[in-house]
Structure formats: structure tokens, C-alpha cells
Design a protein around this motif. Structure first.
Motif, PDB file in Angstrom:
ATOM      1  N   ARG A 106       0.860  -1.181   0.000  1.00  0.00           N
ATOM      2  CA  ARG A 106       0.000   0.000   0.000  1.00  0.00           C
ATOM      3  C   ARG A 106       0.894   1.228   0.000  1.00  0.00           C
ATOM      4  N   ASP A 107       0.318   2.406  -0.107  1.00  0.00           N
ATOM      5  CA  ASP A 107       1.091   3.660  -0.177  1.00  0.00           C
ATOM      6  C   ASP A 107       1.979   3.687  -1.416  1.00  0.00           C
ATOM      7  N   ARG A 108       1.411   3.282  -2.553  1.00  0.00           N
ATOM      8  CA  ARG A 108       2.167   3.184  -3.811  1.00  0.00           C
ATOM      9  C   ARG A 108       2.903   4.457  -4.176  1.00  0.00           C
ATOM     10  N   GLU A 109       2.249   5.609  -4.076  1.00  0.00           N
ATOM     11  CA  GLU A 109       2.888   6.856  -4.495  1.00  0.00           C
ATOM     12  C   GLU A 109       4.088   7.191  -3.617  1.00  0.00           C
ATOM     13  N   ALA A 110       3.961   7.004  -2.317  1.00  0.00           N
ATOM     14  CA  ALA A 110       5.075   7.281  -1.411  1.00  0.00           C
ATOM     15  C   ALA A 110       6.224   6.305  -1.660  1.00  0.00           C
ATOM     16  N   ILE A 111       5.916   5.045  -1.881  1.00  0.00           N
ATOM     17  CA  ILE A 111       6.950   4.037  -2.129  1.00  0.00           C
ATOM     18  C   ILE A 111       7.649   4.296  -3.460  1.00  0.00           C
ATOM     19  N   ALA A 112       6.920   4.779  -4.444  1.00  0.00           N
ATOM     20  CA  ALA A 112       7.514   5.082  -5.748  1.00  0.00           C
ATOM     21  C   ALA A 112       8.561   6.189  -5.651  1.00  0.00           C
TER      22      ALA A 112
END
Length: 164
Positions: A106-112
Motif C-alpha cells: 500500500r502507499d504506492r505513491e510514497a513508495i515510488a
């Protein structure tokens, strides 16, 4: 047979590596998504087997990674996320090269935005259990490919290769 030329891990393309080493490498055909800020990553394998419980993922990524790649067999479940941005930030701070999750994040944008390689099947905002149920540093099989602790794995947008 001559050993392949050594190249920095962040520039190794899996297609070129497979052309060089062929059947010495196993290729995962399951279509993992590239979700981290680092597109190319490799390193020695560490493993976790768990199901909808990220307690072991969190505690393992909070230890020194020394450039390793954590391979998590989450049973292919997309029902809960096995890693979010805080755990991924911990992985970066502790020197992990990347994480391969047979499951969801989850938190795809932050992980990207993080300097971490991440391969996963997809995402789900639902958090997982925290009981630390599962096993660490055991052989795991993803898509018929065995990941043994200590062997090298290479990941890029084309896929995942692991030493046989």
C-alpha cells in the motif's frame, strides 16, 4: 567458461544477464509490477513466508540489509498489504536494495518516491495482521522458481531472475 563481466547492480538489465548466463538463471514468469523508486536492483536473497501478516516483514526490514533483497511469499494474496510506506522507509534507512512481494503493498505513491526496488502483485489499502506469523530465511517458491537465502536475485522492469 569465463565469468560474466561485473557491472554495477543498478545498471544490470535482466535480458542482457539472461543472454550471458542462460539456464544458470531461473526466470519468474509471473507478472510482478515495478512499484519502487529504484527500477533495477539486485542482491543476496533473504526470505519470509507469511499470509496477510506483515509483522516479520516489518521486523526484518528494520535490521541491516547490507544490500540484500527481501523476497516475501505472501501466498499471492491481494487481501491485505504486506508493506506500506513506513516499512519501506525503514528498509531504505537500513540499506536494503529491494523487496519482492508475492502479494500486495500500500502507499504506492510514497513508495515510488523512495530509493528502493519494489516488485509486488498490486496494492490494497487494507492493513495486515501484526502477529509475526510465518517463517524467515526458508526456501520459498514463487511461480515454480525457488528462492534460497543467500543466492543472488536481479530485478528490473522486464522481470526477475534468480540463481539456480
Amino acid at each position: 567458461m569465463n565469468a560474466p563481466a561485473q557491472r554495477p547492480a543498478d545498471t544490470v538489465n535482466t535480458a542482457d544477464l539472461y543472454d550471458e548466463r542462460g539456464e544458470d538463471l531461473a526466470s519468474v514468469s509471473l507478472q510482478f509490477q515495478s512499484l519502487g523508486g529504484r527500477s533495477h536492483f539486485s542482491g543476496p536473497v533473504r526470505t519470509i513466508r507469511c499470509f496477510q501478516d506483515n509483522g516479520l516483514v516489518k521486523s526484518t526490514l528494520a535490521t541491516p540489509g547490507n544490500g540484500a533483497v527481501l523476497v516475501v511469499d505472501g501466498g499471492g494474496s491481494l487481501g491485505t498489504a504486506l508493506m506500506g510506506d513506513m516499512i519501506a522507509e525503514s528498509a531504505v534507512a537500513n540499506g536494503w536494495a529491494g523487496v519482492v512481494i508475492n502479494g500486495a503493498i500500500r502507499d504506492r505513491e510514497a513508495i515510488a518516491a523512495l530509493d528502493l526496488g519494489v516488485k509486488a502483485l498490486g496494492s490494497n489499502p487494507r492493513k495486515s495482521a501484526k502477529a509475526s506469523a510465518g517463517e524467515v530465511d526458508v526456501d520459498v517458491v514463487l511461480d515454480g522458481v525457488t528462492f534460497r537465502p543467500g543466492v543472488t536475485v536481479w530485478c528490473d522492469p522486464d522481470g526477475i531472475l534468480v540463481e539456480r
